[in-house]
Motif scaffolding. Structure first.
Motif, short mmCIF file in Angstrom:
data_model
loop_
_atom_site.label_atom_id
_atom_site.label_comp_id
_atom_site.label_asym_id
_atom_site.label_seq_id
_atom_site.Cartn_x
_atom_site.Cartn_y
_atom_site.Cartn_z
N CYS A 193 0.83 -1.20 0.00
CA CYS A 193 0.00 0.00 0.00
C CYS A 193 0.87 1.25 0.00
O CYS A 193 0.69 2.14 -0.81
N GLY A 194 1.82 1.33 0.94
CA GLY A 194 2.77 2.44 0.93
C GLY A 194 2.28 3.73 1.56
O GLY A 194 2.99 4.73 1.54
N PHE A 195 1.10 3.73 2.14
CA PHE A 195 0.57 4.97 2.72
C PHE A 195 1.37 5.37 3.96
O PHE A 195 1.75 4.52 4.77
N ASP A 196 1.61 6.65 4.11
CA ASP A 196 2.29 7.18 5.30
C ASP A 196 1.26 7.28 6.43
O ASP A 196 0.41 8.17 6.44
N LEU A 197 1.36 6.39 7.39
CA LEU A 197 0.32 6.27 8.43
C LEU A 197 0.29 7.48 9.37
O LEU A 197 -0.70 7.70 10.06
N THR A 198 1.36 8.28 9.37
CA THR A 198 1.33 9.48 10.22
C THR A 198 0.31 10.50 9.69
O THR A 198 -0.07 11.42 10.39
N GLN A 199 -0.11 10.31 8.43
CA GLN A 199 -1.06 11.24 7.82
C GLN A 199 -2.52 10.80 8.04
O GLN A 199 -3.45 11.43 7.52
N THR A 200 -2.72 9.74 8.79
CA THR A 200 -4.08 9.25 9.06
C THR A 200 -4.83 10.25 9.94
O THR A 200 -4.26 10.79 10.89
N ARG A 201 -6.08 10.49 9.61
CA ARG A 201 -6.87 11.40 10.44
C ARG A 201 -7.76 10.60 11.37
O ARG A 201 -8.41 9.66 10.93
N THR A 202 -7.77 10.99 12.62
CA THR A 202 -8.71 10.38 13.57
C THR A 202 -9.34 11.51 14.37
O THR A 202 -8.84 12.65 14.37
N LEU A 203 -10.42 11.19 15.04
CA LEU A 203 -11.17 12.20 15.77
C LEU A 203 -10.35 12.78 16.92
O LEU A 203 -9.80 12.05 17.74
N GLN A 204 -10.27 14.10 16.95
CA GLN A 204 -9.60 14.80 18.06
C GLN A 204 -10.61 14.97 19.19
O GLN A 204 -11.79 15.26 18.93
N LEU A 205 -10.18 14.79 20.42
CA LEU A 205 -11.10 14.89 21.55
C LEU A 205 -10.66 16.02 22.47
O LEU A 205 -9.46 16.23 22.66
N PRO A 206 -11.62 16.73 23.08
CA PRO A 206 -11.24 17.72 24.09
C PRO A 206 -10.52 17.02 25.25
O PRO A 206 -10.85 15.87 25.56
N ALA A 207 -9.58 17.73 25.87
CA ALA A 207 -8.73 17.11 26.90
C ALA A 207 -9.54 16.46 28.02
O ALA A 207 -9.12 15.47 28.61
N ARG A 208 -10.72 17.04 28.32
CA ARG A 208 -11.51 16.50 29.43
C ARG A 208 -12.58 15.53 28.96
O ARG A 208 -13.51 15.19 29.71
N HIS A 209 -12.48 15.09 27.74
CA HIS A 209 -13.50 14.18 27.20
C HIS A 209 -13.56 12.89 28.03
O HIS A 209 -12.53 12.34 28.41
N PRO A 210 -14.80 12.43 28.33
CA PRO A 210 -14.93 11.20 29.15
C PRO A 210 -14.23 9.98 28.54
O PRO A 210 -13.75 9.11 29.29
N ALA A 211 -14.11 9.95 27.22
CA ALA A 211 -13.44 8.80 26.58
C ALA A 211 -11.98 8.74 26.99
O ALA A 211 -11.42 7.66 27.21
N LEU A 212 -11.36 9.91 27.12
CA LEU A 212 -9.94 9.94 27.52
C LEU A 212 -9.79 9.54 28.99
O LEU A 212 -8.85 8.84 29.35
N LYS A 213 -10.75 9.98 29.80
CA LYS A 213 -10.73 9.58 31.21
C LYS A 213 -10.87 8.07 31.32
O LYS A 213 -10.18 7.42 32.08
N ALA A 214 -11.80 7.53 30.53
CA ALA A 214 -12.03 6.08 30.54
C ALA A 214 -10.77 5.34 30.12
O ALA A 214 -10.40 4.32 30.71
N GLN A 215 -10.07 5.88 29.11
CA GLN A 215 -8.88 5.22 28.60
C GLN A 215 -7.77 5.20 29.65
O GLN A 215 -7.01 4.26 29.76
N GLN A 216 -7.71 6.30 30.39
CA GLN A 216 -6.69 6.38 31.42
C GLN A 216 -6.90 5.32 32.50
O GLN A 216 -5.97 4.71 32.97
#
Ligand SMILES: [Zn+2]
Ligand SMILES: [Zn+2]
Length: 216
Positions: A193-216
Motif C-alpha cells: 500500500c505504501g501509505f504514510d500512516l502518520t497522515q491518518t486522520r482520527t477524531l480529536q477529543l477535548p482534553a476532558r472528554h470522558p473517553a480519555l478519562k475512561a482510557q486512562q
C-alpha cells in the motif's frame, strides 16, 4: 536453535511501552539490514509459506517468546530478558488477555484480546519516528491520552488493519508506512500500500472528554 547468537554491532534501547515487532524493525533500520537478517542473528528460523506452526514459528513473535528465544535476543542486544518479555503480549497474559502458549495465539473471546493486528496513534508515530506501542494491540485501547485523539483502526488508503500479518523479512522495514498488500480487487497484487500512516486522520477529543478519562 543451537548456535549461540552473535552480538549485534550496535545497541538500540526500546522506547517505553514499545511492542517487540516495532523494536526489531527499528533495529533493522538502524543497521540498514532486512528484518530477516536481524531475526537470523538471533538464530530464529525463517518463516515459510506453510507449516510454520510445525516448526514452532508463531504467527507473530510479539505474542509470546519461548525462554530460549528471549535469552537469544537478550544476549544479542544487551537488553534485559524482563524488558524483552514486557514487549510481548505475554506480559498481559491472564490479566488483559489470554494466550494459548502452546500455539502462541491470542484467544479472541477472552478478556480484551484481539486476534491480531494493532491500532495506532498517528501523532505517536510521528513523534517517535515510527515506533509502535504494545498497548495498541489490546482490545481496550481506543484513544491516545497523550495526543487526545482516537486511535486509528485501519489504514485510510487500503482500509486494512495494521500488523495482522508478519512483515516481509526481505526488506529494511520503513517507519510508519503501511506494508499491507493492496486489497483492492483491481489493484496490482504486489507492491504494498505504501501509505504514510502518520497522515491518518482520527477524531480529536477535548482534553476532558470522558473517553480519555475512561482510557486512562
Ligand atoms: Zn499519540
Ligand atoms: Zn494501507
Amino acid at each position: 536453535m543451537t548456535a549461540v547468537p552473535r552480538t549485534l554491532p550496535l545497541r538500540l534501547t526500546p522506547i517505553p511501552g514499545e511492542a517487540l515487532d516495532s523494536w526489531l524493525e527499528a533495529l533493522a533500520r538502524r543497521m540498514n539490514t532486512p528484518l530477516g537478517g536481524v531475526l537470523s542473528h538471533f538464530g530464529f528460523p525463517s518463516r515459510g509459506r506453510s507449516g510454520n506452526h510445525l516448526r514452532d514459528i508463531p504467527p507473530d513473535w510479539t505474542i509470546a517468546l519461548r525462554d530460549h528465544e528471549t535469552a537469544a535476543i537478550a544476549h544479542a542486544t544487551g537488553v534485559a530478558p524482563a524488558v524483552i518479555t514486557a514487549m510481548t503480549l505475554a506480559f498481559y497474559d491472564q490479566r488483559a488477555l489470554s494466550i494459548d502458549l502452546e500455539r502462541r495465539h491470542v484467544n479472541r473471546r477472552v478478556l480484551w484480546g484481539r486476534g491480531r493486528g494493532s491500532r495506532f496513534c498517528p501523532d505517536c508515530l510521528t513523534t517517535s519516528g515510527g515506533r509502535w506501542q504494545l498497548a495498541w494491540r489490546l482490545g481496550w485501547a481506543f484513544a491516545c491520552t497523550l495526543h487526545h485523539r482516537l486511535l486509528a483502526d485501519n489504514c485510510p488508503n487500503c482500509d486494512q488493519v495494521q500488523r495482522e500479518r508478519p512483515r516481509s523479512g526481505k526488506a529494511v522495514p520503513p517507519p510508519s508506512i503501511c506494508g499491507n498488500l493492496r486489497a483492492h480487487p483491481d489493484g496490482p497484487p504486489t507492491g504494498g500500500c505504501g501509505f504514510d500512516l502518520t497522515q491518518t486522520r482520527t477524531l480529536q477529543l477535548p482534553a476532558r472528554h470522558p473517553a480519555l478519562k475512561a482510557q486512562q
